[in-house]
Scaffold this active site. Sequence first.
Site, PDB file in Angstrom:
ATOM      1  N   GLU A   1       0.844  -1.190   0.000  1.00 10.42           N
ATOM      2  CA  GLU A   1       0.000   0.000   0.000  1.00 10.42           C
ATOM      3  C   GLU A   1       0.882   1.244   0.000  1.00 10.42           C
ATOM      4  O   GLU A   1       1.974   1.241   0.577  1.00 10.42           O
ATOM      5  CB  GLU A   1      -0.912   0.005   1.227  1.00 10.42           C
TER       6      GLU A   1
ATOM      7  N   ASP B   1      -4.631  -8.208   6.342  1.00  2.46           N
ATOM      8  CA  ASP B   1      -5.652  -9.182   5.955  1.00  2.46           C
ATOM      9  C   ASP B   1      -5.091 -10.583   5.829  1.00  2.46           C
ATOM     10  O   ASP B   1      -5.800 -11.564   6.103  1.00  2.46           O
ATOM     11  CB  ASP B   1      -6.293  -8.787   4.632  1.00  2.46           C
TER      12      ASP B   1
END
Length: 529
Positions: free
Chosen positions: A150, A166
Site C-alpha cells: 500500500e 488481511d
Amino acid sequence: MRIPPRIARILATTLLAAPLALANASPAQAIGPAILPVTVTNNSGRADAVHLYVLGTNLATGRLGHVNAAGTFTPWSGGQIPPSPAPDVSIGGPGNGGSSTIRFPRGFSGRVYFSLGQKLQFFLTPDGLVQPAPWAGGDPNRSILFDWSEFTYNDAGLWINSSQVDMFAVPHAVSVTGASGATKRTGDLVANGRDAIIGAIRAQAGWANTVITRSDGTVLRVLSPGKAADAGLLSPTYLDSYIASAWNAYTAKTLTVVPFTDQPNTRFFGRTSGTVMTFTNTSGAQVASFNRPSSADVWGCAGNLHAPNDLVVGPIARTLCAALNRGTLGTVDTQPSLNAAEFYRNNPTNHYARIIHANMTDGKAYAFPFDDVGAFESLVHDGDPRSAGIILTPFTGGSANPARTIVGPGGKCVDVSGDDTGGNGAAVQLWDCQSWAVDQRWTRNGDGTLRTLGRCLDVVSGGTANGTKVQVWDCNGTGAQVWAPQADGSLRNPQSGRCLDSPGGATANGTRLQIWDCNGTGAQRFPLS
C-alpha cells in the site's frame, strides 16, 4: 501534529478509497518527481510469471482508477450491479532474478498488487472497483498466489508499506530512496521466515485452519484472525476471555492513555463500570466511552473500537485496539506500551501478529490495522523521494538480509537504547542478550552498513577521533556508516580507521560504545553471530 503513517486499510470487498492518513495531511510544497520510478525486483526463487497492478485514487479528483507502467492514471468507467469484469490492466512483472520499473504519479494513493502464475480478476460497480477477497466463499482469486503493498505519494512525500493486515502470502520488502541518496527498507523476513511463520501458526491450537493450501500443495496464504474468523476457520470468540479480563482490570484502577508522543501532557484517563470504559481528560471532563469490544472488534479495530479521524476518540480507540492486540491492556496501565518485550504474553493472544513480527529482520510488520501505534509497522517514508522499490523476497532458504546478533565484551549484545523505538541519535550500547529484542537484530548489507530498527550503525557526526560515540541514524551512504568485519572479530570503520570499542573493556549494561584505535583486545571483539 505528525501525519499518521498508517495507510488506510481497505476491506477487499469494498471500493478502493484514499488513505485515511491524508485527512490530517497539511498542505505542502510539491517536491519529488511528478512521476516516481518504483523498481520491482523478483528474488522470490519461483519460476511463476509475475503480474502487477497499480490501482487506487487520484487525490486531486477523488476518481478511482488504475495506473500504467508509465505512470499515467486512467479512471474506471462503466460497471454494473451485479459487478461486471474490469478490463485487464495488468503490467508484466519481472521473472525470477530480474527487475522491472513501474511509476507512481504524484497525487495518487492505493495498492500495488502482485500475483504469481495467474492474473487476478477484478470487478466494477457503477461506483468503483471490487477487489479480491480470497477469504470469502466464491471469490475467483482464492486459488491464486498474490499479495500487495500500500502507498500514498503526495506533496508531503511517499509512504509505502508491506501489509499483513488481511493475510500473509508473498514475502516482500519495500524501500524508498530520498534526495540525499539514503535508502530506507523494511519488510524483510529472517532466513526461512515464510516457512517459519506457516509452521508456527499451524502449531497453535485452533489456528491450523487459517493456513490456506492449494490443491497442488502450494501454501497460498495465512489469513489474519479477523478474516479467518469471518470465514469460520477460527473461533469467533477466541480472544473474548482476555478482553473481558483486561477490560475489568480498570474497575479497580485507572488506565492512562498518552496517544501523542510529541504531546506528553495530552492524557486521558479510563475507568470501567459494568462493560463500559469511560475516559476523562486532565480537567475531569468526560470525553469518550467505549463498550467492551468483541474479538471481531479487536481483530479489525472496528465496531466498539471504531476510531474516527479526530483528536480524542480516534486516538484513544487506536491505542486501546493496539493494546488489546498486543496483550498489554490490563497489565500495562499507561498506554501505548512501547516495550516489545511486553507484547503477546497474554493467553489467549494474537499469535498471528506475534509470529509475523518475530520473523521480520527489523521486527516491524502491519499485522493488524493499528500496528503503527508506537511505530511498529513495516512502513517507510521520505518527504523528498527520488525512487522506491518493492522486492519479492525468497519463499524458502536464506534471506537476502539475515538478522544477526552482535555479541561483544562480557557476552553482552550490541543494543539500541529506548526499548526498540530508537530514533535518530539513539545511543548504541551493551546489554544482556534477549531473544525478543528487536533492537539487537542487525542486518549486514552489501554497502557495508549494519542496520536495525530501519536505521544504520553510525559514528556521531562522522567523527574520526578516539572516543567518538556511535549511534543509530537514517542510512545515508556516508563513510560514518560503513563497518568492515576483521579476522580478529573486530568491526573497523574505514573512514576513521578505528574499530568499534567498549571503553576500557567495560561489560556493564548500558555501556555506550565508541570508536578507538584498533588494538585486537577483547574490548573490540564484536563478531556477527
